[in-house]
Design a protein around this motif. Structure first.
Motif, PDB file in Angstrom:
ATOM      1  N   ALA A 188      -0.953   2.913  10.995  1.00  0.00           N
ATOM      2  CA  ALA A 188      -0.061   1.898  10.428  1.00  0.00           C
ATOM      3  C   ALA A 188       1.236   1.803  11.225  1.00  0.00           C
ATOM      4  O   ALA A 188       1.717   0.702  11.528  1.00  0.00           O
ATOM      5  N   ASP A 227       0.856  -1.183   0.000  1.00  0.00           N
ATOM      6  CA  ASP A 227       0.000   0.000   0.000  1.00  0.00           C
ATOM      7  C   ASP A 227       0.896   1.239   0.000  1.00  0.00           C
ATOM      8  O   ASP A 227       1.757   1.403   0.869  1.00  0.00           O
ATOM      9  N   GLU A 266     -10.308   2.947   5.540  1.00  0.00           N
ATOM     10  CA  GLU A 266      -9.789   3.032   6.906  1.00  0.00           C
ATOM     11  C   GLU A 266      -9.751   1.666   7.590  1.00  0.00           C
ATOM     12  O   GLU A 266      -9.681   1.582   8.812  1.00  0.00           O
ATOM     13  N   ARG A 303      -3.332  -2.977   5.049  1.00  0.00           N
ATOM     14  CA  ARG A 303      -4.435  -2.024   4.904  1.00  0.00           C
ATOM     15  C   ARG A 303      -5.293  -2.578   3.777  1.00  0.00           C
ATOM     16  O   ARG A 303      -4.846  -2.665   2.633  1.00  0.00           O
ATOM     17  N   PHE A 314      -8.103  -2.148   8.325  1.00  0.00           N
ATOM     18  CA  PHE A 314      -6.842  -2.873   8.387  1.00  0.00           C
ATOM     19  C   PHE A 314      -7.129  -4.330   8.775  1.00  0.00           C
ATOM     20  O   PHE A 314      -8.216  -4.656   9.248  1.00  0.00           O
ATOM     21  N   ASP A 365      -5.078  11.275   5.788  1.00  0.00           N
ATOM     22  CA  ASP A 365      -3.946  10.444   5.379  1.00  0.00           C
ATOM     23  C   ASP A 365      -2.953  10.280   6.523  1.00  0.00           C
ATOM     24  O   ASP A 365      -2.356   9.208   6.698  1.00  0.00           O
ATOM     25  N   ARG A 366      -2.778  11.353   7.295  1.00  0.00           N
ATOM     26  CA  ARG A 366      -1.864  11.262   8.426  1.00  0.00           C
ATOM     27  C   ARG A 366      -2.395  10.297   9.483  1.00  0.00           C
ATOM     28  O   ARG A 366      -1.625   9.555  10.101  1.00  0.00           O
ATOM     29  N   THR A 386       0.562   3.738   3.410  1.00  0.00           N
ATOM     30  CA  THR A 386       0.972   3.273   4.738  1.00  0.00           C
ATOM     31  C   THR A 386       2.217   2.389   4.716  1.00  0.00           C
ATOM     32  O   THR A 386       2.792   2.118   5.765  1.00  0.00           O
ATOM     33  N   ARG A 387       2.615   1.906   3.527  1.00  0.00           N
ATOM     34  CA  ARG A 387       3.735   0.981   3.361  1.00  0.00           C
ATOM     35  C   ARG A 387       3.469  -0.376   4.004  1.00  0.00           C
ATOM     36  O   ARG A 387       4.379  -1.169   4.213  1.00  0.00           O
ATOM     37  N   ASN A 422      -0.933  -4.613   1.041  1.00  0.00           N
ATOM     38  CA  ASN A 422      -2.216  -4.104   0.550  1.00  0.00           C
ATOM     39  C   ASN A 422      -3.245  -5.215   0.444  1.00  0.00           C
ATOM     40  O   ASN A 422      -3.021  -6.348   0.857  1.00  0.00           O
ATOM     41  N   LEU A 446      -4.147   7.635   8.898  1.00  0.00           N
ATOM     42  CA  LEU A 446      -3.855   6.303   8.385  1.00  0.00           C
ATOM     43  C   LEU A 446      -2.384   5.942   8.609  1.00  0.00           C
ATOM     44  O   LEU A 446      -2.052   4.809   8.984  1.00  0.00           O
ATOM     45  N   GLY A 447      -1.505   6.922   8.379  1.00  0.00           N
ATOM     46  CA  GLY A 447      -0.083   6.682   8.575  1.00  0.00           C
ATOM     47  C   GLY A 447       0.258   6.403  10.030  1.00  0.00           C
ATOM     48  O   GLY A 447       1.083   5.530  10.338  1.00  0.00           O
TER      49      GLY A 447
END
Length: 356
Positions: A238, A180, A257, A253, A259, A231-232, A183-184, A187, A234-235
């Motif tokens: 993660a 992904d 939203e 992810r 996981f 986005d932050r 989030t790295r 996916n 989500l980061g």
């Protein structure tokens, strides 16, 4: 989509609406289907919505995948693999030709040795003439055979290097295709593969568990502070999950939203402890603007658990963990729930209760 349906999407928890729509249309609870329905209900892509509506009330998986391949190519990236397959096939065919040539050369050399032996056996010729002829013939033939052998080895090494390069390219493609970008984490595609692998050996399925988690009120972060803050969030989630869980635990992810965590070599008690640890870690992580000091509020997650022994297939395992997740949402969010058989009936009858 009708105006009434659009209004329901706005007033209801989006993820809940996705699940309800999938159930209504008999769509399997596969991650790629979840994303398709999610985008149909939430995106402004009119063409996607029209195509989805056109396939009717009970679409087949083949029909869904046709649309998915068109609009979500990351789930259907066969082109790179097909090219790699073609390249490897070409290299193998080349190797086979070289080996056949080498076989032919060795057979010729073998025949020559046989003929030479026959000449040595002729008693009428003088020993000097025989030896001179044999040495000349064998010297020439051996030299040619060795040179051809060197050429074959050189070509084989070159082709082996080419196939190793193809392998490296495929490994890199798989890494990128399974990651992904935001989030790295792994996916949805990687999650699909991992989930399917649980039931490859029925004997080992009993040691696996699935946790699905959803950020509570995620839409409020986007609506109130904008998508960069979303986005932050989500980061941050993660990063907390990665730091809380062991490195060998699979985390993905799976869309929006949501996981997922796949555990192996675990029990229900251990899985519950892990899920609770993740929940507490997320809850205790502050989210502030470093420049202005603005506090965006707490991040919380609801989590659902299902043991692999409570399901017969990957789809059923995902579906039941999802039921537990929405039981957690219904019970007030920011909590962990475990799948129980009674949730099957409860969710069907009361999914409209899971509103914001």
């Amino acid at each position: 989509m009708t105006a009434t349906a659009a209004k329901r999407v706005q007033t209801m928890d989006t993820a809940t609406m996705v699940i309800a729509t999938m159930r209504k249309h008999g769509i399997s609870a596969l991650p790629r289907n979840y994303e398709l329905v999610y985008e149909v209900l939430n995106s402004s892509n009119a063409a996607l919505t029209r195509e989805f509506d056109a396939i009717g009330g009970r679409p087949t998986q083949e029909q869904l995948d046709v649309i998915g391949k068109k609009y979500f190519s990351h789930h259907h990236r066969s082109g790179v693999v097909e090219v790699a397959h073609h390249r490897i096939s070409g290299e193998l065919e080349g190797m086979l030709r070289l080996l056949k040539q080498e076989q032919s050369s060795l057979e010729s050399y073998s025949r020559l040795l046989g003929e030479t032996y026959s000449r040595i056996s002729v008693k009428s010729a003088s020993s000097a003439d025989i030896l001179a002829g044999v040495i000349n013939v064998l010297s020439s033939a051996t030299g040619d055979t060795m040179e051809k052998g060197k050429a074959v080895v050189s070509h084989m090494v070159e082709r082996a290097r080419e196939m190793e390069q193809v392998k490296l390219e495929l490994d890199e493609y798989k890494r990128i295709a399974n990651t992904d970008t935001l989030t790295r984490l792994s996916n949805r595609r990687a999650f699909d593969e991992t989930l399917s692998g649980i039931y490859n050996d029925k004997r080992h399925a009993m040691y696996h568990a699935l946790i699905v988690a959803d950020i509570d009120h995620f839409k409020k972060f986007n609506d109130t502070y904008g998508h960069p803050v979303g986005d932050r969030v989500l980061g941050v989630v993660a990063a907390v999950m990665k730091s809380t869980l062991r490195k060998d635990i699979f985390i993905a992810r799976t869309g929006g939203e949501e996981f997922a965590v796949v555990l192996q070599g675990t029990s229900l008690d251990i899985t519950s402890e892990i899920a609770e640890r993740v929940r507490r870690s997320i809850e205790s992580t502050p989210l502030k603007n470093q420049k202005s000091g603005l506090d965006y509020g707490p991040i919380t997650m609801s989590l659902g658990i299902c043991m692999a022994t409570d399901a017969a297939t990957p789809e059923e395992l995902y579906n039941k963990a999802d039921m537990a997740l929405y039981a957690a949402k219904k019970s007030g969010r920011n909590r962990v729930e475990i799948y129980k058989p009674e949730l099957d009936t409860d969710l069907e009858k009361n999914w409209t209760l899971y509103k914001k």
